[in-house]
Design a protein around this motif. Sequence first.
Motif, short mmCIF file in Angstrom:
data_model
loop_
_atom_site.label_atom_id
_atom_site.label_comp_id
_atom_site.label_asym_id
_atom_site.label_seq_id
_atom_site.Cartn_x
_atom_site.Cartn_y
_atom_site.Cartn_z
N TYR A 95 0.79 -1.23 0.00
CA TYR A 95 0.00 0.00 0.00
C TYR A 95 0.82 1.29 0.00
O TYR A 95 0.24 2.37 -0.09
CB TYR A 95 -0.93 0.02 1.22
N PHE A 98 0.31 3.46 -3.07
CA PHE A 98 -1.08 3.88 -3.15
C PHE A 98 -1.34 5.08 -2.24
O PHE A 98 -1.97 6.06 -2.66
CB PHE A 98 -1.99 2.71 -2.75
N SER A 102 -2.26 8.90 -3.21
CA SER A 102 -3.45 9.53 -2.65
C SER A 102 -3.10 10.84 -1.95
O SER A 102 -3.83 11.85 -2.06
CB SER A 102 -4.13 8.58 -1.66
N LEU A 325 -10.00 -3.15 0.46
CA LEU A 325 -8.59 -2.76 0.39
C LEU A 325 -7.66 -3.95 0.54
O LEU A 325 -6.53 -3.92 0.03
CB LEU A 325 -8.29 -1.73 1.48
N ASN A 330 -6.10 0.03 -4.71
CA ASN A 330 -6.76 0.69 -5.83
C ASN A 330 -8.11 1.20 -5.34
O ASN A 330 -8.79 0.54 -4.55
CB ASN A 330 -6.95 -0.31 -6.99
N TYR A 331 -8.49 2.38 -5.83
CA TYR A 331 -9.77 2.95 -5.42
C TYR A 331 -10.95 2.09 -5.85
O TYR A 331 -12.02 2.15 -5.23
CB TYR A 331 -9.93 4.36 -6.01
N THR A 332 -10.77 1.29 -6.89
CA THR A 332 -11.87 0.42 -7.33
C THR A 332 -12.18 -0.63 -6.27
O THR A 332 -13.35 -0.97 -6.04
CB THR A 332 -11.51 -0.29 -8.65
N LEU A 334 -11.67 -0.22 -3.04
CA LEU A 334 -12.32 0.53 -1.96
C LEU A 334 -13.79 0.75 -2.29
O LEU A 334 -14.67 0.53 -1.43
CB LEU A 334 -11.61 1.87 -1.78
N LEU A 335 -14.07 1.14 -3.53
CA LEU A 335 -15.45 1.36 -3.96
C LEU A 335 -16.24 0.06 -3.95
O LEU A 335 -17.42 0.04 -3.57
CB LEU A 335 -15.46 1.98 -5.37
N ASN A 387 -9.91 1.62 -13.17
CA ASN A 387 -9.95 2.85 -12.37
C ASN A 387 -11.40 3.32 -12.23
O ASN A 387 -12.31 2.75 -12.85
CB ASN A 387 -9.07 3.95 -12.99
N ILE A 388 -11.57 4.37 -11.45
CA ILE A 388 -12.93 4.89 -11.19
C ILE A 388 -13.56 5.44 -12.46
O ILE A 388 -14.77 5.31 -12.67
CB ILE A 388 -12.88 5.97 -10.09
#
Length: 480
Positions: A95, A98, A102, A325, A330-332, A334-335, A387-388
């Motif tokens: 991480y 990452f 961020s 996580l 990756n934010y994906t 997290l989402l 990605n988002i």
Amino acid sequence: MLFNSINFIVFLIVVFSLYWFLYKKPNAQKLLLLISSNIFYAFWDYRFLALLNLTIFIDYYCGKKIQLSTFTHIKKRYLIFSITSCLSILFIFKYFNFFIDSFRNFFSIDINSSFLPFANIILPVGISFYTFHGISYVVDIYNNKITAEKKIVNYALFVSFFPLLVAGPIERARNLLSQITEKVIYFDYALASNGLRLILIGFVKKIVLADNAAVFANEIFGFSDQYNGATMLLGGFFFAIQIYFDFSGYSDIAIGTSKLFGYELIRNFDYPYFSKNLIVFWQKWHISLSSFFRDYLYIPLGGDRVNSTLLYIRNIMVVFVLSGLWHGANYTFLLWGLFHGSIVIITKFTFKIKYLKEQLTKIPLLISYAFTFLIVILGWIIFRSENIDQVKSIYSKIFSSSTFQKPYFENGSMSYKILFLIACYFIIEFISYKKKLASPSELLLIIKNKKIRYIIYILITLAILSLGNFSENSFIYFQF
């Protein structure tokens, strides 16, 4: 060393032969498995063997200190040191970049700035799995659920046992370590036969179903800007098939391989796509990870026993966010965790309304299964996206009129073969599920005539050889 490779088949035959040659020498058997596990891991990258064994030593040492200490504050000190050390290693390797990225984005720091540079870090395979093995071990000692292992060889084998080393299941010391230390291993023909059947089914899942579905999933997601909503939804379906059969296939091979050496691993999948809601889905999907977060995070936070609704929501969301996580930086992811956590919360509160609960129970199971599967597919689209921005683009297509158009993509006509194979296998799974069998491989035991059973084994093997994708594709969960 991939399970779906010639190297692994040769490795397994050699280790299996040597292991049972030493059947009267249990200590020698364990040492052989430990050395073999280190060789297996070295095939990925020998440089990370030191990291693996460092975490093993830290947890083993701290476990002994917790066991021997008579003062609670001393026990807690070693517990915190063990968990902090292992999580710090996990954070650095998985991480670090990452969070640097961020931080830069949040404070609008130029990516070319020398301040907070990226590090050229390679993710060690299996680090997320063996880290959790160690955490569960020291926490269970601290909570007096198990006693610390005296022999480091036994503990090291528990953590690094090669069938589960790189992608689980995430084992508990109460199950596997107790077998290593207490169980007298004799060759069990029935257990070994069961293991071989599981391995065979695992190869069907991985080589025939997952890797063939991956061809279409990769094509659709790789060119998502060219396709309509219906096609993207179909791509989500193919990825749902790919990740399920890829990961459950790995788990079957891992569990089956362990049986060849006389060890029983915990079950990791329980027909998750036959779930009437998302709560049930998470009781059936990647069971070893779900139960880990339940036992070592959700319950310690208060679980559903808290008096505050906000705390109850917090507990659920913390689990799902961290679960997301855990899969990657990756934010994906997290989402994806937020998506599942939100749906689970909505479902739980819906069930608290008596009228709605009564109405939901009247819905036919097949419709409930289909609706839950659709929700899961929407989640997998988030998970699979790069990605988002890609998530936004795909979702905008799915939730538009293009969803009602005919799906199309290159080689679309070839997908009918894999769709037929998927349908056939799910029929077999559904029969196994209704019969409450642990695996479709157990259906073969219903056939009492051994000759017919062996003919079926040969036919399944021929099906793998003729229909399989032999590109030696890596398992998806190796990247986590």
